[in-house]
Enzyme design. Structure first.
Site, PDB file in Angstrom:
ATOM      1  N   ARG A   1      52.634 -57.527  13.588  1.00  0.00           N
ATOM      2  CA  ARG A   1      53.602 -56.957  12.655  1.00  0.00           C
ATOM      3  C   ARG A   1      52.944 -55.787  11.919  1.00  0.00           C
ATOM      4  NH1 ARG A   1      54.998 -58.498   6.788  1.00  0.00           N
ATOM      5  NH2 ARG A   1      56.820 -57.178   6.457  1.00  0.00           N
TER       6      ARG A   1
ATOM      7  N   GLU B   1      54.303 -63.164   6.395  1.00  0.00           N
ATOM      8  CA  GLU B   1      53.020 -62.985   5.691  1.00  0.00           C
ATOM      9  C   GLU B   1      52.627 -64.278   5.006  1.00  0.00           C
ATOM     10  OE1 GLU B   1      52.656 -59.783   2.813  1.00  0.00           O
ATOM     11  OE2 GLU B   1      53.807 -58.441   4.102  1.00  0.00           O
TER      12      GLU B   1
ATOM     13  N   ASN C   1      57.761 -64.263   3.298  1.00  0.00           N
ATOM     14  CA  ASN C   1      56.387 -64.036   2.846  1.00  0.00           C
ATOM     15  C   ASN C   1      56.109 -64.999   1.703  1.00  0.00           C
ATOM     16  OD1 ASN C   1      56.370 -61.900   4.612  1.00  0.00           O
ATOM     17  ND2 ASN C   1      56.102 -60.311   3.065  1.00  0.00           N
TER      18      ASN C   1
ATOM     19  N   HIS D   1      57.815 -50.501   4.275  1.00  0.00           N
ATOM     20  CA  HIS D   1      56.870 -51.306   3.501  1.00  0.00           C
ATOM     21  C   HIS D   1      56.381 -50.430   2.340  1.00  0.00           C
ATOM     22  CE1 HIS D   1      54.154 -55.060   3.901  1.00  0.00           C
ATOM     23  NE2 HIS D   1      53.814 -54.495   2.754  1.00  0.00           N
TER      24      HIS D   1
HETATM   25  C1  GBH Z   1      52.572 -58.838  -0.173  1.00  0.00           C
HETATM   26  O1  GBH Z   1      53.091 -58.788  -1.462  1.00  0.00           O
HETATM   27  C2  GBH Z   1      52.726 -57.462   0.432  1.00  0.00           C
HETATM   28  O2  GBH Z   1      53.786 -57.434   1.369  1.00  0.00           O
HETATM   29  C3  GBH Z   1      51.479 -56.930   1.061  1.00  0.00           C
HETATM   30  O3  GBH Z   1      51.608 -55.568   1.285  1.00  0.00           O
HETATM   31  C4  GBH Z   1      50.285 -57.268   0.179  1.00  0.00           C
HETATM   32  O4  GBH Z   1      49.112 -56.676   0.645  1.00  0.00           O
HETATM   33  C5  GBH Z   1      50.156 -58.768   0.173  1.00  0.00           C
HETATM   34  O5  GBH Z   1      51.320 -59.378  -0.273  1.00  0.00           O
HETATM   35  C6  GBH Z   1      49.009 -59.267  -0.700  1.00  0.00           C
HETATM   36  O6  GBH Z   1      49.258 -58.994  -2.040  1.00  0.00           O
HETATM   37  O7  GBH Z   1      49.737 -60.472 -10.484  1.00  0.00           O
HETATM   38  O8  GBH Z   1      50.759 -62.578 -11.031  1.00  0.00           O
HETATM   39  O9  GBH Z   1      51.925 -60.521 -11.502  1.00  0.00           O
HETATM   40  C7  GBH Z   1      53.121 -60.009  -2.150  1.00  0.00           C
HETATM   41  C8  GBH Z   1      53.947 -59.818  -3.419  1.00  0.00           C
HETATM   42  C9  GBH Z   1      53.729 -58.873  -5.537  1.00  0.00           C
HETATM   43  C10 GBH Z   1      52.857 -61.043  -5.063  1.00  0.00           C
HETATM   44  C11 GBH Z   1      52.879 -58.761  -6.744  1.00  0.00           C
HETATM   45  C12 GBH Z   1      52.036 -60.983  -6.269  1.00  0.00           C
HETATM   46  C13 GBH Z   1      51.758 -59.986  -8.424  1.00  0.00           C
HETATM   47  C14 GBH Z   1      51.709 -61.331  -9.088  1.00  0.00           C
HETATM   48  N1  GBH Z   1      53.108 -59.714  -4.549  1.00  0.00           N
HETATM   49  N2  GBH Z   1      52.623 -60.095  -7.261  1.00  0.00           N
HETATM   50  S1  GBH Z   1      50.987 -61.214 -10.636  1.00  0.00           S
END
Ligand code: GBH
Length: 444
Positions: A74, A351, A289, A118
């Site tokens: 992916r 994911e 995900n 993305h």
């Molecule tokens: C995914 O996002 C993405 O699709 C990918 O690109 C990324 O590299 C991967 O995960 C790893 O992060 O700090 O407690 O406020 C996951 C979604 C959005 C989850 C931001 C965590 C922050 C949580 N993420 N979020 S916090």
């Protein structure tokens, strides 16, 4: 262990996180180029200018995947490579890159699974309002058609959007991701416009010859801080509507969940006739995900949001500080099944993974036992869900490579393969060998 016949075992990446080569072959600027080059936005000023140099090193990366034994990969297309200004004719040199990559994957026995978006929006579209502007949805459908027209004869699986909730929340509401806007709940129209773009793109992709089409959402089970407290339960419900339902209910049921508790603007003026039926165009799969659950408590009076996030402290955590709770992954899969029942299409876990501060030891190995334990426990949770009768058809580990982790720059390492950003040397970690052994079907 006996996973279903044809189960996809894969790894995932995204364009801006791995490609680099941001000025090559006619690529235009994206919101993430602009954001990362704005001082103070990304930790230590890191940018995706070079990243893993995958744009040049893709043959080595495909070879790593072949050796790993995955049957699907992916990855995402950079919209500004395909359409540098976000609209109009395709840039053939941008599409040539993906054309070569797709052919190399097929030659290695690996099915390409393409994400169209993305998070790297062409900057000219952002200058015209980005996802706050309804027109971006139409531009997205046009881009989808151009991509499919060139690649759909060989791409097995198309994902329109990756985690649109993150774009709305982190990109437009809180401003910690590109484009860095701080609209708070006034960002909600970006949800509708992304969903409309998804629905229009489903039709455009099929028109371009795409076979399997779906979208990928981010899910995080919502835990009330005090389950006995009605206020905390309401906070968890408001978060759940926003994080887990707002981009799923419209697609699978044709209607938004009740968003009144969220307290944002009324979406009705943005929802034109027929939008909901476009958004509910049948899809072939839903991408899931999952990283971690979220604990919520009632917000202070007069706060901007109807929930307050509180740390989960009773579990071990990853390098991001995210709690490791495989049971929450299982309950998420069960909730999706219960919530949408027969309206739920087949699921792919697009994911799942974790970061740790992995280092190459003097003997050249990377001992990431904690990642092996994480993946093992989450794959076991998925296995239980499959045994429950939930139709899950694939699992993609995030990520193949250590890469640009958005606002955290290159500090977190999510890969099965370590990347030395000085030399671009790839070193498979212990988890790489472990995953290979897990997914390689032993000869009978
Ligand atoms: C995914 O996002 C993405 O699709 C990918 O690109 C990324 O590299 C991967 O995960 C790893 O992060 O700090 O407690 O406020 C996951 C979604 C959005 C989850 C931001 C965590 C922050 C949580 N993420 N979020 S916090």
């Amino acid at each position: 262990m006996g996973f279903p016949e044809g189960f996809r075992w894969g790894v995932a990446t995204a364009a801006y996180q791995v490609e680099g080569a941001v000025h090559e072959d006619g690529r235009g600027p994206s919101t993430w180029d602009v954001f990362a080059h704005t001082p103070g936005r990304v930790r230590d000023g890191h940018t995706g200018d070079v990243a893993c140099d995958h744009y040049h090193r893709w043959p080595e990366d495909v070879a790593l995947m072949k050796e790993l034994g995955v049957n699907s990969y992916r990855f995402s297309l950079a919209w500004p490579r395909v359409q540098p200004s976000g609209s109009g004719a395709a840039n053939p040199r941008g599409l040539d890159f993906y054309d070569r990559l797709v052919d190399a994957l097929l030659a290695a026995g690996i099915e390409p699974a393409v994400t169209l978006y993305h998070w790297d929006l062409p900057q000219p579209l952002e200058d015209a309002g980005g996802w706050m502007n309804r027109d971006t949805a139409y531009r997205f459908a046009e881009y989808a058609y151009r991509a499919a027209d060139r690649l759909a004869d060989r791409v097995g699986m198309w994902i329109t959007l990756n985690e649109p909730v993150v774009v709305t929340a982190y990109g437009y509401a809180f401003g910690v991701y590109a484009p860095g806007r701080t609209l708070m709940l006034d960002a909600l129209p970006t949800a509708h416009h992304q969903l409309l773009g998804h629905g229009l793109a489903v039709t455009a992709l099929r028109g371009g010859g795409a076979r399997r089409v779906g979208l990928t959402n981010h899910y995080s089970p919502a835990w009330p801080a005090d389950p006995e407290s009605a206020a905390d339960r309401d906070a968890a419900l408001a978060f759940d509507a926003f994080m887990n339902r707002m981009f799923t209910d419209p697609v699978l049921t044709g209607a938004y969940p009740d968003l009144t508790a969220l307290g944002g603007p009324d979406l009705a003026p943005y929802v034109h006739d027929l939008d909901m039926s476009v958004i509910a165009s049948p899809i072939d799969f839903l991408g899931v995900n999952y990283y971690q659950p979220t604990r919520l408590q009632a917000p202070p009076a007069g706060g901007p949001l109807p929930f307050d996030m509180v740390d989960i402290t009773e579990y071990p955590v990853t390098g991001m500080g995210w709690p490791i709770v495989p049971d929450a992954f299982l309950s998420l899969l069960r909730t999706l099944r219960a919530r949408y029942s027969n309206g739920l299409p087949p699921l792919y876990v697009t994911e799942n993974g974790c970061s740790f501060p992995d280092e190459v030891a003097p003997d050249g190995t990377v001992d990431d036992t904690a990642r092996i334990e994480f993946l093992d426990a989450h794959i076991a949770a998925m296995r239980t869900a499959i045994d429950d009768g939930i139709d899950i058809r694939g699992y993609y580990a995030w990520s193949l490579l250590d890469n640009f982790e958005w606002a955290e720059g290159y500090h977190p390492r999510f890969g099965l393969v370590h990347v030395d950003y000085e030399t671009q040397k790839r070193t498979p970690k212990r988890s790489y060998a472990w995953y290979r052994d897990l997914i390689t079907v032993p000869p009978k």
